[in-house]
Structure formats: C-alpha cells, structure tokens
Design an enzyme around this catalytic site. Structure first.
Site, mmCIF file in Angstrom:
data_model
loop_
_atom_site.group_PDB
_atom_site.id
_atom_site.type_symbol
_atom_site.label_atom_id
_atom_site.label_comp_id
_atom_site.label_asym_id
_atom_site.label_seq_id
_atom_site.Cartn_x
_atom_site.Cartn_y
_atom_site.Cartn_z
ATOM 1 N N ARG A 23 -5.361 10.388 -11.588
ATOM 2 C CA ARG A 23 -5.900 11.779 -12.582
ATOM 3 C C ARG A 23 -6.736 12.261 -11.456
ATOM 4 N NH1 ARG A 23 -6.495 6.388 -16.348
ATOM 5 N NH2 ARG A 23 -5.067 6.384 -18.146
ATOM 6 N N ASN A 31 -4.351 13.339 -18.704
ATOM 7 C CA ASN A 31 -4.361 13.171 -18.083
ATOM 8 C C ASN A 31 -3.574 12.817 -16.645
ATOM 9 O OD1 ASN A 31 -4.226 10.910 -19.124
ATOM 10 N ND2 ASN A 31 -5.955 9.890 -19.124
ATOM 11 N N PHE A 59 -7.947 9.806 -32.855
ATOM 12 C CA PHE A 59 -7.850 11.236 -32.236
ATOM 13 C C PHE A 59 -6.484 10.563 -31.612
ATOM 14 C CE2 PHE A 59 -9.527 7.335 -29.422
ATOM 15 C CZ PHE A 59 -8.884 6.904 -28.792
ATOM 16 N N LYS A 118 3.105 11.500 -18.019
ATOM 17 C CA LYS A 118 3.063 12.416 -19.584
ATOM 18 C C LYS A 118 4.183 13.756 -19.245
ATOM 19 C CE LYS A 118 -0.960 9.582 -20.655
ATOM 20 N NZ LYS A 118 -2.253 10.501 -20.987
ATOM 21 N N HIS A 145 -0.330 7.335 -17.573
ATOM 22 C CA HIS A 145 -0.537 6.070 -18.279
ATOM 23 C C HIS A 145 -0.082 4.849 -17.979
ATOM 24 C CE1 HIS A 145 -1.703 4.135 -22.777
ATOM 25 N NE2 HIS A 145 -1.013 2.988 -22.300
ATOM 26 N N ARG A 153 -4.066 0.574 -12.553
ATOM 27 C CA ARG A 153 -5.156 1.148 -13.209
ATOM 28 C C ARG A 153 -5.729 1.487 -11.957
ATOM 29 N NH1 ARG A 153 -5.187 0.823 -17.727
ATOM 30 N NH2 ARG A 153 -7.512 1.058 -18.161
#
Length: 548
Positions: free
Chosen positions: A508, A518, A460, A413, A521, A488
C-alpha cells in the site's frame, strides 16, 4: 529366422538403397545363423507391388518376435529417439485447467526447484489424474516450473502460430486474466514402455511364416519408440489441458523468456529441511547462530518459536532415549521455547549435517571440532544443541507438522495498472506465498458483499462498491504458513500515507493512492478467510483448529 533377415536385406538393397548403415550388423547375424539362406524379395509375389515404393525397414525375428528397426538416418546421423544432448519441452497449463485443479502438485521423487511449500494430495483415477502424475509416470522429468499470470507479450510470442485465428484477441485476454502453470520438461533417463502394435494379416503373413516355422503363431510387430510429450498427452486424452512447444529453437527462446536463470538453477540441488535451536541455545546465542546460517548460504523460509510438548520432545530426541540423561534432556526441551526454522539451500540436507556436526559433543570433538555442535556446546548436556532433519522425506513431514499451511483471500483492486499488478505479484512470490488459485472478475455488489461482509452496513460502503465497479479485480487464494497475518503485514496499513511512514516497503505504501484506492485487500482472520474463499471459489477449506 534366417528368411526374415535375408528378406529384409534384399528389400533394402534392391528397393531403397539404404543398406550401408546396417550392413555390418546384418552380415554378422546371417553368418551366425545360416550364411547360405537368402531369398530375393522380387521372387515373392506378395511383395512385388512394393518394389521402389517402400522406405528402408529391417525386420529381425528373434525367438519368434519381430523387432522393428528404423534406418531413416544417414551414416553418422543421430537417431531421432536418442540424443547426447538433453532436449526440453515447454508446457503451459492454461488458466481453466489450473482453476479446475487438473495440475495439482503430486509428491514426486525429484526435488522441485520452485516447490517451496506444501503439496496437495488428490486421489483420482483415469483421465482425471492430475497432469503432474501423468507426466511423471511416463518417465518425463519436470526440470523447473512456475505459476504466473502471463503478460500480453508472452502470450502473443508463445502462441504466434495461431495469431491469424479470428478469436485470437479473445484468447489473449483469456490467457492474461488467469493463472497459468509453465513447466520445462525433459524426457529423463528411464526408458518409456514400448509401443506395441499387432497387425497380423491371416492371408499373407501367417502362410509365409508357417512355410518356414510350422506350428508357430504369427509374430508380433513391436515398434520401439520414445514418445514426445505432445504425443504422450494426446494418447492419454489430456492434451487439451495444456499447450506444448517442442521445437528446439522455440524452446530455447521461451526458456530464456520464462526462466532466464534456468541454466544456473538446473545445476542446483535445492532442498528444504527443518532445523531447530534447542531452548538454551535459542535464549542465549540465537543471533550468533542465525548469522552463521546466513553466512553459510542458507535462506530461512519460515521460522517460529515453539514450546514443545513432552511427546514432541521425545520424538525429536528419540536417538537419545537409551541414554542416562534422556529424562533431563526432555525437561530441558520442554522448559522454554525452541526456534524452529525451515532452511533452503543447494544440497541443504548434507551441508546442514556437516555444519552442525554429530549428535553428541564427544563425537563432534573427535571428528568435526569446528562444527557448531562443539562451538555451542552447553555444559551438563552432552548433545548437539542444534537439530536437523535426517532425510528429505522426514523434512517434509516435520515441516508440515511445525508449519502447517494456511490460506487467505487476497484482492488486487481495479485502479492498479497492469505494470503495478505484475510488481505486486512479484512482491507476493518473494514473500514466500504460493498463489493457489486466481481469477479476474468484475466485483458487482453481490460478489463484493462476500468479500467485504464486515463493512457492508457502513456508510462508506457505497464508495467501496463504486471503486470496485471501475474495472476488473484480481481475486486470489494465497497459501503459506501464517498466511493471514503475513499477507496483512505485506499489505501495510489501510491508509497509504500512514503506510509510507510506518511500513514504507509495504504494497500500500508503494502502490496505494488513497484509503479507498489502496491497491489491495485481504481477509482479517482465518475464519473470514475460510468463509470468503469457499464463497468465491467454491472449494472446501478444512478448518485448522490451531489457526495456522
């Protein structure tokens, strides 16, 4: 023939003076063929204009073919085409070429140090052939390689020669925003094909030659030369795909920058094989065996319990098919899970064979009584309870079969700093993922919808879009066996605070600031991964019915 030898001697002796370094060899030849046949170059009108203007060149005519010999080197000086010391080049395949899949890995004879996972095959021809195949077909050897996003300093150092170009800053941004492929390449030991040039002059060469050799066609000038990597790529019209550094001083500097452990890694013969613990051993002594594997210097790249089908068991036990106990063996092999492992080590194939011993307990007791075959023998079943690939070629096929590669989409991110991003990429590599493709982009709502399709109707979601709009995201395709689940697991729980408690080593936990920020993804399942990758990278990902 005698004319050509004598003529060459006189040109060099009178015109250039570099005679000493080849005098002995030529004298031997002239004595062998005809010691009395000499011709002064000055007596040939056609050659008079070249006096005092030519470089030293020797032409030897053997069976009507003229071979070129370059004598530029002084006495004792090393020939530019031969070297006792291995010379290397550095090649950087640029991000646009990587995305266009011009550097797709093609299986080759040499075992690649960093090639720990499967290789795509790609059947093309001509200028679209992958760069790997072109390089290897020319006799070059890829000593070591890596895919990575270059840092700004690395780009500025490597491309310092063009730093004064007006668009250099844009170029730095381009190179630091995508995946590059760095290779260290040597010329190898095999000779490259000769460079042949035919340049006959019908008004001069043919007449002079035929004065001495009637009814003979004009000779071919064959210049033996070993191309540099840059020259070869230019002749293949693919030099635009990558940038080459061949200066010895610069190559050494950049090897230290990109591959600080190159010298030690080059001397290793890293290999990967498939190993198998049969059901009885897996159930009873798994930890003991894994401890020995670790102590012997093997790295376990991947492992999975697997219940073999009868057909799979028969394939792995084929060497016992003529034994009386074969039927009982197949029942044992299919009665419960075996443990399949992918092992990596220097000289892995031979070391594993020596460690586990022969295929039968009886042979092992005689030849290798300290082997694992004897140590973990099972009563009533006279075979080795451990299996290993019998060749590197077989190992590759077995690994592909038992650990079929999978792809997942990953995202770093915008709030993650450049230093943190580099750390995350390091985490990804150390976890055994291959970054197959990568691109940096601003995720507007249209692009974000493709990645976050599951939550785009949630309240959200507008907050997610706001976070993504703050800067550039790094979107990647990650490849390995069980990629979706492993990514993951590496990311950790969605909430960084929860991740710090439950999975403190996760990404994370280390780099997340909040649930929205966080750090990373990833796709939730294989079907979502396939769909998102196709939309973001416009490549077709074949569906794997096993989900692996």
């Amino acid at each position: 023939m005698n004319f050509c030898i004598s003529l060459s001697i006189e040109i060099v002796h009178h015109g250039c003076g570099h005679w000493k370094s080849i005098k002995t060899s030529v004298c031997l030849l002239t004595c062998f063929f005809s010691p009395n046949c000499m011709a002064e170059a000055d007596n040939i009108v056609t050659l008079q204009s070249f006096r005092d203007k030519c470089e030293p060149v020797f032409l030897f005519s053997v069976y009507h073919e003229i071979a070129f010999v370059d004598s530029d080197a002084e006495d004792g000086e090393e020939s530019p085409y031969e070297s006792a010391e291995q010379l290397y080049s550095i090649a950087i395949i640029k991000p646009d070429a990587v995305i266009a899949r011009k550097s797709l890995e093609i299986k080759k004879k040499e075992t690649n140090v960093l090639d720990l996972f499967y290789m795509w095959s790609h059947n093309t021809s001509g200028s679209d052939l992958p760069l790997y195949r072109k390089i290897l077909e020319a006799g070059f050897v890829i000593e070591i390689e890596d895919k990575r996003v270059l840092t700004e300093q690395q780009v500025r150092d490597f491309y310092s020669r063009i730093a004064d170009q007006p668009d250099f800053e844009d170029f730095v941004l381009f190179m630091t925003n995508g995946l590059s492929h760095i290779l260290v390449i040597s010329q190898g030991n095999e000779e490259q094909p000769a460079w042949e040039e035919t340049e006959p002059n019908p008004e001069t060469e043919t007449k002079v030659y035929e004065d001495y050799h009637h009814e003979v066609a004009p000779p071919t000038l064959r210049k033996e030369k070993r191309y540099s990597l840059q020259e070869y790529l230019e002749r293949q019209h693919i030099s635009q795909l990558c940038d080459i550094e061949e200066s010895i001083a610069n190559v050494n500097k950049f090897i230290d920058m990109f591959f600080p452990d190159f010298k030690s890694m080059k001397n290793l013969k890293l290999e990967k094989i498939l190993a198998l613990l049969r059901p009885d051993l897996f159930q009873e002594k798994k930890e003991n065996v894994l401890g020995i594997i670790h102590d012997e210097g093997f790295k376990i790249l991947m492992q999975r319990p697997i219940v073999l089908s009868e057909e799979e068991a028969q394939t792995l036990c084929k060497e016992y098919e003529n034994e009386d106990y074969f039927e009982n063996l197949i029942k044992k092999m299919t009665s419960g899970p075996s443990l399949a492992l992918v092992l990596l080590r220097d000289n892995c194939l031979q070391h594993w064979k020596e460690l586990i011993g022969p295929s039968s307990v009886e042979k092992a007791k005689t030849s290798l009584p300290e082997s694992l075959c004897v140590q973990f023998a099972v009563e009533g079943l006279p075979i080795n309870q451990l299996y290993g690939s019998d060749s590197l070629e077989t190992a590759e096929k077995e690994i592909q079969y038992f650990f079929p590669p999978q792809q997942t989409l990953a995202l770093i991110k915008p709030h993650v700093t450049q230093e943190q991003r580099e750390e995350i990429l390091k985490y990804i590599k150390e976890a055994g993922f291959e970054i197959t493709q990568m691109k940096e982009m601003l995720l507007n709502e249209e692009a974000a919808d493709k990645i976050y399709s599951k939550i785009k109707t949630k309240d959200f979601y507008k907050d997610v879009l706001e976070v993504l709009s703050e800067g550039l995201s790094l979107v990647m395709i990650l490849t390995k066996w069980n990629a979706v689940s492993d990514w993951r697991r590496l990311m950790g729980p969605v909430d960084p605070d929860e991740a710090k408690l439950l999975s403190p080593d996760s990404i994370r936990a280390q780099f997340g600031a909040s649930v929205l920020k966080n750090a990373v993804h990833g796709s939730s399942n294989i079907h979502e991964a396939m769909e998102t990758i196709n939309q973001m990278f416009e490549v077709l990902v074949p569906e794997n019915p096993e989900g692996n």
